[in-house]
Write a protein that holds these residues in place. Structure first.
Motif, PDB file in Angstrom:
ATOM      1  N   HIS A 154      11.449   9.640  -2.026  1.00 25.82           N
ATOM      2  CA  HIS A 154      10.523   9.267  -3.100  1.00 25.82           C
ATOM      3  C   HIS A 154       9.476   8.354  -2.469  1.00 25.82           C
ATOM      4  O   HIS A 154       9.807   7.310  -1.911  1.00 25.82           O
ATOM      5  CB  HIS A 154      11.264   8.526  -4.222  1.00 25.82           C
ATOM      6  CG  HIS A 154      10.450   8.376  -5.460  1.00 25.82           C
ATOM      7  ND1 HIS A 154      10.993   8.045  -6.680  1.00 25.82           N
ATOM      8  CD2 HIS A 154       9.111   8.511  -5.693  1.00 25.82           C
ATOM      9  CE1 HIS A 154      10.046   7.976  -7.592  1.00 25.82           C
ATOM     10  NE2 HIS A 154       8.894   8.249  -7.009  1.00 25.82           N
ATOM     11  N   LYS A 155       8.192   8.760  -2.557  1.00 23.78           N
ATOM     12  CA  LYS A 155       7.108   8.019  -1.925  1.00 23.78           C
ATOM     13  C   LYS A 155       6.084   7.546  -2.949  1.00 23.78           C
ATOM     14  O   LYS A 155       5.800   8.241  -3.927  1.00 23.78           O
ATOM     15  CB  LYS A 155       6.393   8.906  -0.895  1.00 23.78           C
ATOM     16  CG  LYS A 155       7.295   9.435   0.210  1.00 23.78           C
ATOM     17  CD  LYS A 155       6.538  10.387   1.125  1.00 23.78           C
ATOM     18  CE  LYS A 155       7.429  10.951   2.215  1.00 23.78           C
ATOM     19  NZ  LYS A 155       6.706  11.901   3.091  1.00 23.78           N
ATOM     20  N   TYR A 156       5.535   6.358  -2.714  1.00 20.70           N
ATOM     21  CA  TYR A 156       4.461   5.813  -3.537  1.00 20.70           C
ATOM     22  C   TYR A 156       3.289   5.431  -2.648  1.00 20.70           C
ATOM     23  O   TYR A 156       3.455   4.753  -1.623  1.00 20.70           O
ATOM     24  CB  TYR A 156       4.902   4.548  -4.275  1.00 20.70           C
ATOM     25  CG  TYR A 156       5.932   4.735  -5.349  1.00 20.70           C
ATOM     26  CD1 TYR A 156       5.576   5.020  -6.660  1.00 20.70           C
ATOM     27  CD2 TYR A 156       7.293   4.599  -5.061  1.00 20.70           C
ATOM     28  CE1 TYR A 156       6.532   5.165  -7.657  1.00 20.70           C
ATOM     29  CE2 TYR A 156       8.255   4.743  -6.052  1.00 20.70           C
ATOM     30  CZ  TYR A 156       7.868   5.026  -7.342  1.00 20.70           C
ATOM     31  OH  TYR A 156       8.815   5.170  -8.322  1.00 20.70           O
TER      32      TYR A 156
ATOM     33  N   VAL B 245      -1.549   4.574  -8.576  1.00 23.71           N
ATOM     34  CA  VAL B 245      -0.255   4.696  -7.899  1.00 23.71           C
ATOM     35  C   VAL B 245       0.166   6.159  -7.937  1.00 23.71           C
ATOM     36  O   VAL B 245       0.512   6.692  -8.992  1.00 23.71           O
ATOM     37  CB  VAL B 245       0.825   3.818  -8.567  1.00 23.71           C
ATOM     38  CG1 VAL B 245       2.135   3.903  -7.779  1.00 23.71           C
ATOM     39  CG2 VAL B 245       0.359   2.373  -8.669  1.00 23.71           C
ATOM     40  N   LYS B 246       0.107   6.810  -6.775  1.00 25.42           N
ATOM     41  CA  LYS B 246       0.497   8.210  -6.673  1.00 25.42           C
ATOM     42  C   LYS B 246       1.925   8.299  -6.142  1.00 25.42           C
ATOM     43  O   LYS B 246       2.279   7.621  -5.176  1.00 25.42           O
ATOM     44  CB  LYS B 246      -0.463   8.975  -5.753  1.00 25.42           C
ATOM     45  CG  LYS B 246      -1.859   9.127  -6.336  1.00 25.42           C
ATOM     46  CD  LYS B 246      -2.738   9.978  -5.433  1.00 25.42           C
ATOM     47  CE  LYS B 246      -4.099  10.244  -6.065  1.00 25.42           C
ATOM     48  NZ  LYS B 246      -4.007  11.106  -7.244  1.00 25.42           N
TER      49      LYS B 246
ATOM     50  N   THR C  99      10.785   2.293   3.873  1.00 29.92           N
ATOM     51  CA  THR C  99       9.551   1.768   4.478  1.00 29.92           C
ATOM     52  C   THR C  99       8.680   1.135   3.416  1.00 29.92           C
ATOM     53  O   THR C  99       8.605   1.634   2.298  1.00 29.92           O
ATOM     54  CB  THR C  99       8.758   2.907   5.158  1.00 29.92           C
ATOM     55  OG1 THR C  99       9.585   3.576   6.101  1.00 29.92           O
ATOM     56  CG2 THR C  99       7.532   2.358   5.874  1.00 29.92           C
ATOM     57  N   TYR C 100       8.036   0.041   3.768  1.00 35.82           N
ATOM     58  CA  TYR C 100       7.021  -0.551   2.896  1.00 35.82           C
ATOM     59  C   TYR C 100       5.958  -1.185   3.761  1.00 35.82           C
ATOM     60  O   TYR C 100       6.212  -1.733   4.831  1.00 35.82           O
ATOM     61  CB  TYR C 100       7.627  -1.559   1.928  1.00 35.82           C
ATOM     62  CG  TYR C 100       8.281  -2.772   2.564  1.00 35.82           C
ATOM     63  CD1 TYR C 100       7.593  -3.976   2.689  1.00 35.82           C
ATOM     64  CD2 TYR C 100       9.584  -2.692   3.040  1.00 35.82           C
ATOM     65  CE1 TYR C 100       8.197  -5.078   3.264  1.00 35.82           C
ATOM     66  CE2 TYR C 100      10.193  -3.789   3.614  1.00 35.82           C
ATOM     67  CZ  TYR C 100       9.491  -4.973   3.732  1.00 35.82           C
ATOM     68  OH  TYR C 100      10.097  -6.070   4.315  1.00 35.82           O
TER      69      TYR C 100
ATOM     70  N   ASN D 205       0.809  -1.217   0.000  1.00 32.65           N
ATOM     71  CA  ASN D 205       0.000   0.000   0.000  1.00 32.65           C
ATOM     72  C   ASN D 205       0.845   1.271   0.000  1.00 32.65           C
ATOM     73  O   ASN D 205       0.355   2.337  -0.373  1.00 32.65           O
ATOM     74  CB  ASN D 205      -0.926   0.022   1.218  1.00 32.65           C
ATOM     75  CG  ASN D 205      -1.915  -1.126   1.203  1.00 32.65           C
ATOM     76  OD1 ASN D 205      -2.586  -1.358   0.202  1.00 32.65           O
ATOM     77  ND2 ASN D 205      -1.989  -1.854   2.306  1.00 32.65           N
ATOM     78  N   TYR D 206       2.090   1.138   0.427  1.00 29.26           N
ATOM     79  CA  TYR D 206       2.942   2.320   0.561  1.00 29.26           C
ATOM     80  C   TYR D 206       4.406   1.921   0.453  1.00 29.26           C
ATOM     81  O   TYR D 206       4.849   0.928   1.059  1.00 29.26           O
ATOM     82  CB  TYR D 206       2.690   2.984   1.916  1.00 29.26           C
ATOM     83  CG  TYR D 206       3.539   4.199   2.198  1.00 29.26           C
ATOM     84  CD1 TYR D 206       3.251   5.429   1.616  1.00 29.26           C
ATOM     85  CD2 TYR D 206       4.628   4.116   3.069  1.00 29.26           C
ATOM     86  CE1 TYR D 206       4.030   6.550   1.889  1.00 29.26           C
ATOM     87  CE2 TYR D 206       5.413   5.224   3.341  1.00 29.26           C
ATOM     88  CZ  TYR D 206       5.112   6.443   2.755  1.00 29.26           C
ATOM     89  OH  TYR D 206       5.884   7.548   3.022  1.00 29.26           O
TER      90      TYR D 206
END
Length: 227
Positions: A45-47, A58-59, A225-226, A29-30
């Motif tokens: 860089h974040k998704y 996917v933002k 992080t994931y 999710n992240y």
């Protein structure tokens, strides 16, 4: 013999039977990456993976700056939106401020021509349907002959080489990864336009773990992080 073994590994991990394409990322999710230049943290860089029925959105957000003696020498900020329907690419858009220079790209599918339609600051026109947006999180990029710049829409013909299996340690986590190198197929391009990037994917989940390239300094994306 080594090349044969490496080819077998690629076919096993990246064939349609081995991977359910975008659906393989349904547990994520992240994602957040730290961006380093010459081993100094300069940004992130974040998704965000947003799901509704059969649509995956996917933002992405990228933000970094290079400073010297307290003075900002280079600032970069970008946002993008990548949409998939039924696990297949549907649409992409991004806006980038690259040190006060505005860039953009919009990519849609022409279902009649079965081609991608690109409207970007560096390229406007069509591209083959099997081209892929160069956002790196999607491991399918290792099979593509062409990637599309997520910044400007420029089409980059690429040669992908599987380097081997490697153990990568980031913080308190250790990943068993598959290491790939991506290079521009066109050797006549100026150095500033050439692609030469190393990417590491977790061999089980296909999670993008790390990226590295050398261009006016040594740059690294490291997974933070994931979830």
């Amino acid at each position: 013999m080594k090349k044969i073994i490496l080819s077998i590994i690629i076919l096993f991990f990246f064939s349609p039977k081995g991977i359910t394409h975008i659906g393989h990322y349904k547990s994520f999710n992240y994602l957040e990456y730290e961006l380093f230049r010459n081993n100094k943290l300069i940004g992130y860089h974040k998704y965000d993976f947003l799901r509704e029925n059969n649509i995956l959105n996917v933002k992405s957000e990228v933000n970094f700056k290079i400073t010297k003696l307290g003075v900002d020498l280079y600032k970069y900020y970008a946002e993008s939106n990548e949409i998939y329907k039924n696990n297949a690419f549907f649409q992409f858009s991004s806006k980038t401020n690259q040190n006060k220079k505005e860039k953009y790209v919009k990519i849609n599918i022409d279902s009649n021509l079965n081609e991608l339609i690109i409207d970007g600051s560096s390229y406007k026109g069509n591209a083959s349907i099997d081209s892929i947006v160069g956002t790196w999180w999607n491991h399918e990029i290792v099979k593509a002959k062409k990637q599309i710049s997520a910044i400007s829409g420029r089409i980059i013909e690429q040669t992908v080489t599987f380097i081997g299996k490697e153990e990568i340690k980031l913080g308190d986590k250790t990943f068993n990864t598959l290491h790939f190198n991506f290079k521009s197929s066109d050797e006549t391009l100026p150095d500033s336009k050439k692609l030469n990037t190393d990417i590491w994917y977790d061999e089980t989940s296909m999670l993008w773990v790390k990226a590295a390239f050398d261009k006016t300094g040594y740059w690294e994306y490291r997974l933070k992080t994931y979830k």
